[in-house]
Enzyme design. Structure first.
Site, short mmCIF file in Angstrom:
data_model
loop_
_atom_site.label_atom_id
_atom_site.label_comp_id
_atom_site.label_asym_id
_atom_site.label_seq_id
_atom_site.Cartn_x
_atom_site.Cartn_y
_atom_site.Cartn_z
N GLY A 45 7.53 -11.01 91.06
CA GLY A 45 8.39 -9.86 90.77
C GLY A 45 9.57 -9.83 91.73
O GLY A 45 9.50 -10.40 92.82
N GLN A 50 16.18 -6.19 96.43
CA GLN A 50 15.95 -7.46 97.13
C GLN A 50 17.10 -8.44 96.99
O GLN A 50 17.11 -9.48 97.66
CB GLN A 50 14.65 -8.11 96.64
CG GLN A 50 13.43 -7.28 97.03
CD GLN A 50 12.16 -7.92 96.51
OE1 GLN A 50 11.80 -7.74 95.36
NE2 GLN A 50 11.49 -8.68 97.35
N CYS A 107 5.57 -10.70 99.59
CA CYS A 107 6.84 -10.11 99.16
C CYS A 107 7.94 -11.07 99.54
O CYS A 107 7.97 -11.56 100.67
CB CYS A 107 7.05 -8.76 99.85
SG CYS A 107 8.61 -7.97 99.42
N LEU A 108 8.84 -11.36 98.60
CA LEU A 108 9.89 -12.34 98.87
C LEU A 108 10.83 -11.91 100.00
O LEU A 108 11.53 -12.74 100.57
CB LEU A 108 10.69 -12.64 97.59
CG LEU A 108 9.89 -13.31 96.46
CD1 LEU A 108 10.77 -13.49 95.23
CD2 LEU A 108 9.31 -14.66 96.91
N HIS A 149 4.14 -2.58 93.03
CA HIS A 149 4.89 -3.17 94.15
C HIS A 149 6.40 -3.07 93.88
O HIS A 149 7.17 -2.65 94.75
CB HIS A 149 4.44 -4.63 94.34
CG HIS A 149 5.11 -5.36 95.45
ND1 HIS A 149 4.42 -5.88 96.53
CD2 HIS A 149 6.41 -5.69 95.66
CE1 HIS A 149 5.28 -6.49 97.35
NE2 HIS A 149 6.50 -6.39 96.84
N GLU A 150 6.81 -3.43 92.66
CA GLU A 150 8.24 -3.40 92.32
C GLU A 150 8.76 -1.96 92.21
O GLU A 150 9.87 -1.66 92.65
CB GLU A 150 8.52 -4.16 91.02
CG GLU A 150 8.20 -5.65 91.06
CD GLU A 150 8.67 -6.35 92.33
OE1 GLU A 150 9.78 -6.05 92.80
OE2 GLU A 150 7.91 -7.18 92.84
N HIS A 153 9.63 -0.77 95.56
CA HIS A 153 10.93 -1.29 96.01
C HIS A 153 12.07 -0.41 95.50
O HIS A 153 13.05 -0.15 96.22
CB HIS A 153 11.18 -2.70 95.46
CG HIS A 153 10.65 -3.81 96.33
ND1 HIS A 153 11.03 -3.98 97.64
CD2 HIS A 153 9.78 -4.81 96.06
CE1 HIS A 153 10.42 -5.05 98.13
NE2 HIS A 153 9.65 -5.57 97.20
ZN ZN Z 1 8.36 -7.12 97.38
#
Ligand code: ZN
Length: 184
Positions: A45, A50, A107-108, A149-150, A153
């Site tokens: 995701g 991000q 997480c990226l 999670h997204e 964000h």
């Molecule tokens: Zn993340």
């Protein structure tokens, strides 16, 4: 086009996303670029925060993974998850439900860092697609985790905020390093 993924310490990650009102080619191009960026980084995701843009847009793809726990229901009927991937969710509203379970997440924006995050195992989602049409579905398993999670964000909440304290403690020094490196 591959975009730059911003890391912890970048102010966009703590910004609440602006509601999207215009469903135009720019939005669709951004979603396409975010997907390309996510695939290149081997992510499941990616939220607009991000890539440094605080708006209510995220992309998700849980297909082709060793984790096959994802379940998706549309109108109460179970559907083939892969048929609905990738997902681009605009202005999502979610309602998590069911018992909490702690799963490992990464997480990226926190390269290499992982930890267990307790979240409800299921989620109800109402969002818009890239044309502005309403999407509704329910999810369990990895897809439910990815959506939550997204969604976080998009509201400036990060997985370290919800991480089991013992797991966070183990990576606290790395988190501090990231913060120092990326803070303006
Ligand atoms: Zn993340």
């Amino acid at each position: 086009m591959i975009l730059e993924i911003v890391e912890y310490g970048h102010p966009a990650l703590r910004a609440k996303g602006r509601r999207i009102e215009k469903f135009d080619d720019d939005l669709r191009q951004l979603a396409e670029d975010m997907l390309e960026t996510m695939y290149e980084a081997d992510g499941v995701g990616l939220a607009a925060q991000q890539v440094g843009i605080p708006i209510q847009l995220c992309v998700i793809d849980v297909s082709d993974l060793s984790d096959t726990s994802s379940v998706m229901r549309v109108n109460g009927k179970e559907v083939n998850v892969d048929d609905f991937m990738p997902l681009a969710l605009v202005n999502p509203v979610i309602e998590p439900f069911g018992p909490e379970k702690a799963r490992q997440e990464g997480c990226l924006s926190f390269p290499g860092l992982r930890g267990r995050i307790p979240r409800p195992v299921s989620v109800r989602v109402t969002a818009q697609d890239l044309e502005g049409h309403e999407i509704r579905f329910e999810a369990d398993g990895l897809l439910a985790t990815a959506v939550q999670h997204e969604y976080d964000h998009l509201h400036g909440t990060l997985f370290i905020d919800r991480m089991i304290p013992a797991d966070r403690k183990q990576i606290e020094a790395d988190i501090d390093d990231l913060l120092k490196r990326n803070q303006p």
